[in-house]
Design a protein around this motif. Structure first.
Motif, PDB file in Angstrom:
ATOM      1  N   LEU A  55     115.127  17.459  46.576  1.00 50.39           N
ATOM      2  CA  LEU A  55     115.760  17.247  47.880  1.00 50.39           C
ATOM      3  C   LEU A  55     115.724  18.495  48.760  1.00 50.39           C
ATOM      4  N   VAL A  56     116.016  19.644  48.181  1.00 50.24           N
ATOM      5  CA  VAL A  56     116.207  20.861  48.972  1.00 50.24           C
ATOM      6  C   VAL A  56     114.989  21.782  48.958  1.00 50.24           C
ATOM      7  N   GLU A  57     114.336  21.896  47.822  1.00 40.28           N
ATOM      8  CA  GLU A  57     113.263  22.879  47.711  1.00 40.28           C
ATOM      9  C   GLU A  57     111.873  22.299  47.928  1.00 40.28           C
ATOM     10  N   GLU A  58     111.710  20.983  47.722  1.00 36.54           N
ATOM     11  CA  GLU A  58     110.373  20.397  47.834  1.00 36.54           C
ATOM     12  C   GLU A  58     110.226  19.469  49.025  1.00 36.54           C
ATOM     13  N   THR A  59     111.254  19.321  49.823  1.00 30.42           N
ATOM     14  CA  THR A  59     111.206  18.460  50.998  1.00 30.42           C
ATOM     15  C   THR A  59     111.043  19.338  52.234  1.00 30.42           C
ATOM     16  N   GLU A  60     110.222  18.891  53.168  1.00 30.36           N
ATOM     17  CA  GLU A  60     110.013  19.644  54.409  1.00 30.36           C
ATOM     18  C   GLU A  60     110.406  18.769  55.579  1.00 30.36           C
ATOM     19  N   HIS A  87     121.848  25.656  35.457  1.00 36.29           N
ATOM     20  CA  HIS A  87     122.060  25.168  36.821  1.00 36.29           C
ATOM     21  C   HIS A  87     120.895  25.486  37.743  1.00 36.29           C
ATOM     22  N   GLY A  88     120.837  24.735  38.866  1.00 35.69           N
ATOM     23  CA  GLY A  88     119.853  24.983  39.907  1.00 35.69           C
ATOM     24  C   GLY A  88     120.275  26.171  40.759  1.00 35.69           C
TER      25      GLY A  88
END
Length: 156
Positions: A55-60, A87-88
């Motif tokens: 959701l946060v690191e691989e979405t642009e 954890h992330g």
């Protein structure tokens, strides 16, 4: 969220202090009540890591989502070990901050793990974040945004 963590300091995995007002502004936030001694927590945390990464690191552009880990570990050392090992790259309330007890009371936390999804101001979107991620995967984030939008429109 600014109101929920007003006057508090969060930390990241590197141990840096983070201003919650800046880090959580305009985001849907997952309050993750968890502990390293808890087998269901250790089972769910990797799934939450994958969810967060996608959701946060691989979405642009990155999704407007953040997690704050609120530990129920028995010591700072236990919290840090669990946070670093499993954890992330999300934020945490320092173990030494007694505010965690107030948060547990405010959000009716009686057992861990619990993932409460809230608006920026702390208003609950759902207290079933863990179940929704397990059942719906990334699709649940869209429904959280829709609920947050409904709250916003109702307020305004």
């Amino acid at each position: 969220m600014v109101e929920v963590f007003s006057g508090r300091t969060l930390v990241n995995k590197e141990g840096d202090l983070v201003d919650p007002e800046e880090a959580l502004r305009n985001k849907v936030v997952g309050l993750y009540f968890s502990a390293g001694w808890c087998p269901p927590c250790r089972d769910f945390t990797p799934l939450l890591c994958d969810f967060y990464t996608e959701l946060v690191e691989e979405t642009e552009p990155p999704a407007q989502f953040e997690i704050v880990f609120i530990s129920s570990d028995k010591s700072t050392e236990d919290m840090v070990e669990y946070y670093h090992d499993m954890h992330g790259d999300w934020l945490a309330l320092p173990w030494t901050d007694p505010y965690k007890h107030e948060l547990k009371k405010r959000y009716n936390i009686t057992a861990v793990p619990k993932l409460v999804i809230v608006k920026e101001n702390g208003q609950v979107i759902t207290d079933k974040g863990r179940k929704q991620i397990r059942d719906q995967g990334l699709a649940c984030f869209r429904s959280w945004l829709e609920v947050a939008e409904i709250f916003q429109n109702f307020k305004g």
